[in-house]
Design a protein around this motif. Sequence first.
Motif, PDB file in Angstrom:
ATOM      1  N   GLU A  13      -6.305  21.676   5.608  1.00  0.00           N
ATOM      2  CA  GLU A  13      -7.346  22.119   6.532  1.00  0.00           C
ATOM      3  C   GLU A  13      -8.388  21.027   6.735  1.00  0.00           C
ATOM      4  OE1 GLU A  13      -9.526  26.279   7.076  1.00  0.00           O
ATOM      5  OE2 GLU A  13     -10.374  25.145   5.399  1.00  0.00           O
ATOM      6  N   GLY A  14      -8.651  20.743   8.009  1.00  0.00           N
ATOM      7  CA  GLY A  14      -9.663  19.751   8.342  1.00  0.00           C
ATOM      8  C   GLY A  14      -9.137  18.327   8.409  1.00  0.00           C
ATOM      9  N   TYR A  15      -7.824  18.138   8.194  1.00  0.00           N
ATOM     10  CA  TYR A  15      -7.252  16.796   8.171  1.00  0.00           C
ATOM     11  C   TYR A  15      -6.014  16.716   9.072  1.00  0.00           C
ATOM     12  CZ  TYR A  15     -10.194  15.752   4.130  1.00  0.00           C
ATOM     13  OH  TYR A  15     -11.276  15.550   3.297  1.00  0.00           O
ATOM     14  N   THR A  16      -5.706  15.504   9.506  1.00  0.00           N
ATOM     15  CA  THR A  16      -4.520  15.239  10.315  1.00  0.00           C
ATOM     16  C   THR A  16      -3.571  14.333   9.532  1.00  0.00           C
ATOM     17  OG1 THR A  16      -5.722  15.473  12.400  1.00  0.00           O
ATOM     18  CG2 THR A  16      -3.658  14.230  12.469  1.00  0.00           C
ATOM     19  N   PHE A  17      -2.304  14.717   9.505  1.00  0.00           N
ATOM     20  CA  PHE A  17      -1.283  13.962   8.784  1.00  0.00           C
ATOM     21  C   PHE A  17      -0.944  12.688   9.539  1.00  0.00           C
ATOM     22  CE2 PHE A  17       3.413  13.332   8.188  1.00  0.00           C
ATOM     23  CZ  PHE A  17       3.345  12.862   6.884  1.00  0.00           C
ATOM     24  N   GLN A  18      -0.931  11.537   8.809  1.00  0.00           N
ATOM     25  CA  GLN A  18      -0.684  10.235   9.423  1.00  0.00           C
ATOM     26  C   GLN A  18       0.656   9.613   9.024  1.00  0.00           C
ATOM     27  OE1 GLN A  18      -2.645   9.012  11.709  1.00  0.00           O
ATOM     28  NE2 GLN A  18      -4.208  10.586  11.478  1.00  0.00           N
ATOM     29  N   GLY A  19       1.294  10.124   7.971  1.00  0.00           N
ATOM     30  CA  GLY A  19       2.555   9.547   7.527  1.00  0.00           C
ATOM     31  C   GLY A  19       2.627   9.504   6.015  1.00  0.00           C
ATOM     32  N   TRP A  20       3.502   8.622   5.496  1.00  0.00           N
ATOM     33  CA  TRP A  20       3.753   8.554   4.066  1.00  0.00           C
ATOM     34  C   TRP A  20       3.496   7.146   3.527  1.00  0.00           C
ATOM     35  CZ3 TRP A  20       4.648  13.173   1.876  1.00  0.00           C
ATOM     36  CH2 TRP A  20       5.142  14.189   2.684  1.00  0.00           C
ATOM     37  N   ALA A  21       2.950   7.089   2.313  1.00  0.00           N
ATOM     38  CA  ALA A  21       2.675   5.816   1.638  1.00  0.00           C
ATOM     39  C   ALA A  21       3.275   5.859   0.237  1.00  0.00           C
ATOM     40  CB  ALA A  21       1.186   5.553   1.569  1.00  0.00           C
TER      41      ALA A  21
ATOM     42  N   THR B  53      -6.167  11.760   7.523  1.00  0.00           N
ATOM     43  CA  THR B  53      -7.486  11.348   8.015  1.00  0.00           C
ATOM     44  C   THR B  53      -8.288  12.609   8.334  1.00  0.00           C
ATOM     45  OG1 THR B  53      -6.651  11.173  10.282  1.00  0.00           O
ATOM     46  CG2 THR B  53      -6.737   9.153   8.970  1.00  0.00           C
ATOM     47  N   PRO B  54      -9.571  12.617   7.966  1.00  0.00           N
ATOM     48  CA  PRO B  54     -10.391  13.800   8.251  1.00  0.00           C
ATOM     49  C   PRO B  54     -10.663  13.938   9.749  1.00  0.00           C
ATOM     50  CG  PRO B  54     -11.736  12.052   7.317  1.00  0.00           C
ATOM     51  CD  PRO B  54     -10.326  11.566   7.252  1.00  0.00           C
ATOM     52  N   ASN B  55     -10.613  15.168  10.221  1.00  0.00           N
ATOM     53  CA  ASN B  55     -10.949  15.438  11.620  1.00  0.00           C
ATOM     54  C   ASN B  55     -12.465  15.444  11.803  1.00  0.00           C
ATOM     55  OD1 ASN B  55      -8.191  15.856  12.072  1.00  0.00           O
ATOM     56  ND2 ASN B  55      -8.354  18.041  11.649  1.00  0.00           N
ATOM     57  N   LYS B  56     -12.888  15.278  13.030  1.00  0.00           N
ATOM     58  CA  LYS B  56     -14.309  15.383  13.371  1.00  0.00           C
ATOM     59  C   LYS B  56     -14.568  16.719  14.065  1.00  0.00           C
ATOM     60  CE  LYS B  56     -15.586  10.501  13.778  1.00  0.00           C
ATOM     61  NZ  LYS B  56     -16.167   9.468  14.671  1.00  0.00           N
ATOM     62  N   TYR B  57     -15.666  17.349  13.670  1.00  0.00           N
ATOM     63  CA  TYR B  57     -16.054  18.614  14.269  1.00  0.00           C
ATOM     64  C   TYR B  57     -17.538  18.577  14.632  1.00  0.00           C
ATOM     65  CZ  TYR B  57     -11.618  20.241  12.396  1.00  0.00           C
ATOM     66  OH  TYR B  57     -10.282  20.367  12.104  1.00  0.00           O
ATOM     67  N   THR B  58     -17.878  19.315  15.675  1.00  0.00           N
ATOM     68  CA  THR B  58     -19.257  19.367  16.155  1.00  0.00           C
ATOM     69  C   THR B  58     -19.888  20.701  15.787  1.00  0.00           C
ATOM     70  OG1 THR B  58     -18.805  17.890  18.019  1.00  0.00           O
ATOM     71  CG2 THR B  58     -20.743  19.300  18.198  1.00  0.00           C
TER      72      THR B  58
ATOM     73  N   THR C 197     -22.046  15.755  15.246  1.00  0.00           N
ATOM     74  CA  THR C 197     -20.611  15.590  15.012  1.00  0.00           C
ATOM     75  C   THR C 197     -20.397  14.764  13.751  1.00  0.00           C
ATOM     76  OG1 THR C 197     -20.128  15.713  17.387  1.00  0.00           O
ATOM     77  CG2 THR C 197     -18.437  14.739  15.970  1.00  0.00           C
ATOM     78  N   LYS C 198     -19.578  15.287  12.835  1.00  0.00           N
ATOM     79  CA  LYS C 198     -19.293  14.583  11.581  1.00  0.00           C
ATOM     80  C   LYS C 198     -17.844  14.826  11.176  1.00  0.00           C
ATOM     81  CE  LYS C 198     -23.749  13.997   9.346  1.00  0.00           C
ATOM     82  NZ  LYS C 198     -23.562  12.547   9.275  1.00  0.00           N
ATOM     83  N   LYS C 199     -17.371  13.985  10.234  1.00  0.00           N
ATOM     84  CA  LYS C 199     -16.033  14.159   9.701  1.00  0.00           C
ATOM     85  C   LYS C 199     -16.008  15.343   8.728  1.00  0.00           C
ATOM     86  CE  LYS C 199     -14.731   9.244   9.879  1.00  0.00           C
ATOM     87  NZ  LYS C 199     -14.347   8.058   9.058  1.00  0.00           N
ATOM     88  N   TYR C 200     -14.882  16.016   8.716  1.00  0.00           N
ATOM     89  CA  TYR C 200     -14.672  17.106   7.773  1.00  0.00           C
ATOM     90  C   TYR C 200     -14.916  16.609   6.346  1.00  0.00           C
ATOM     91  CZ  TYR C 200     -12.429  21.216   5.688  1.00  0.00           C
ATOM     92  OH  TYR C 200     -12.170  22.359   4.987  1.00  0.00           O
ATOM     93  N   GLY C 201     -15.699  17.387   5.584  1.00  0.00           N
ATOM     94  CA  GLY C 201     -15.981  17.037   4.202  1.00  0.00           C
ATOM     95  C   GLY C 201     -17.251  16.236   3.993  1.00  0.00           C
ATOM     96  N   GLU C 202     -17.837  15.692   5.075  1.00  0.00           N
ATOM     97  CA  GLU C 202     -19.093  14.951   4.928  1.00  0.00           C
ATOM     98  C   GLU C 202     -20.262  15.912   4.748  1.00  0.00           C
ATOM     99  OE1 GLU C 202     -18.577  10.729   7.262  1.00  0.00           O
ATOM    100  OE2 GLU C 202     -19.346  12.415   8.410  1.00  0.00           O
ATOM    101  N   ASN C 203     -21.367  15.362   4.277  1.00  0.00           N
ATOM    102  CA  ASN C 203     -22.592  16.141   4.132  1.00  0.00           C
ATOM    103  C   ASN C 203     -23.596  15.728   5.207  1.00  0.00           C
ATOM    104  OD1 ASN C 203     -22.016  17.790   1.882  1.00  0.00           O
ATOM    105  ND2 ASN C 203     -22.392  16.089   0.489  1.00  0.00           N
ATOM    106  N   ALA C 204     -24.230  16.714   5.808  1.00  0.00           N
ATOM    107  CA  ALA C 204     -25.296  16.449   6.772  1.00  0.00           C
ATOM    108  C   ALA C 204     -26.629  16.806   6.117  1.00  0.00           C
ATOM    109  CB  ALA C 204     -25.101  17.277   8.036  1.00  0.00           C
TER     110      ALA C 204
ATOM    111  N   ARG D 293     -22.489  20.888   4.082  1.00  0.00           N
ATOM    112  CA  ARG D 293     -21.196  20.218   3.949  1.00  0.00           C
ATOM    113  C   ARG D 293     -20.300  20.626   5.120  1.00  0.00           C
ATOM    114  NH1 ARG D 293     -18.555  17.186   0.429  1.00  0.00           N
ATOM    115  NH2 ARG D 293     -16.307  17.394   0.148  1.00  0.00           N
ATOM    116  N   TRP D 294     -19.720  19.627   5.739  1.00  0.00           N
ATOM    117  CA  TRP D 294     -18.917  19.829   6.955  1.00  0.00           C
ATOM    118  C   TRP D 294     -17.526  20.372   6.582  1.00  0.00           C
ATOM    119  CZ3 TRP D 294     -22.949  19.237   9.677  1.00  0.00           C
ATOM    120  CH2 TRP D 294     -22.913  19.171  11.063  1.00  0.00           C
TER     121      TRP D 294
END
Length: 226
Positions: free
Chosen positions: A47-55, A88-93, A112-119, A155-156
């Motif tokens: 939740e709140g993130y987008t999958f980018q691949g595998w490392a 990568t965390p998504n951005k929400y307003t 607007t901030k990234k998911y998980g950041e603090n405002a 907290r976002w």
Amino acid sequence: MAKWAPVKYTITFDGNGGTVNGELRQDVSATYGTDLDPWNPDVLVWEGYTFQGWAITADEDSTVRYSPTASFPWTWEKEETNLYAVWTPNKYTVTFDGNGGTVAGKTEYSVTKKYGENAPAFADGKVLREGAEFLGWSADSNATVATYGPRDSIRWTFAEDTTLYAVWDVYDLTFRYKDSGTGNLTTLELPYGTKVTVVPNGGSFGNGEAANYTKVLNQDDYLMDP
């Protein structure tokens, strides 16, 4: 003549904070040299993130080795026996609605901030309403109790664009009037900003101003035609 049998390898796909097909990790076994289709992106969830691949490492800044749409050639080296999802965390307003007041001089203010950041909280004096005390923020425009206090950082953890409404404690003020016919004095406790109309004997009183003071009305003050 030598005979060779293909070897099966097991690879662990680690959700790395998210889930893989509903699990924290999934083991997949296949014969060396075969190709496996990419994962369906719908089964990779955080939740709140987008999958980018595998490392091949779990670090936050890991380099993606296999994109979300890449197939997997089952020719693994030893260090590749674990693959980690990269997110990568998504951005929400979040829109802060003054709900009858103002936020930084506006009726509403968007951040607007990234998911998980603090405002950080708004500075003192940035959320204002005449005749009321600011109590904090709520997702309910009619709330009387705030979810976030006036000095709380937020907290976002919103998984979609959201509106938060200012919660106010509107001051109660004393309003008194005297009936012009009977001389009786009446005292009312009214919320700040209430428009009051008093109808006495022989005419009507009207107070069009906010009830932000205590006043004894009389017939000469606000008398209008009956």
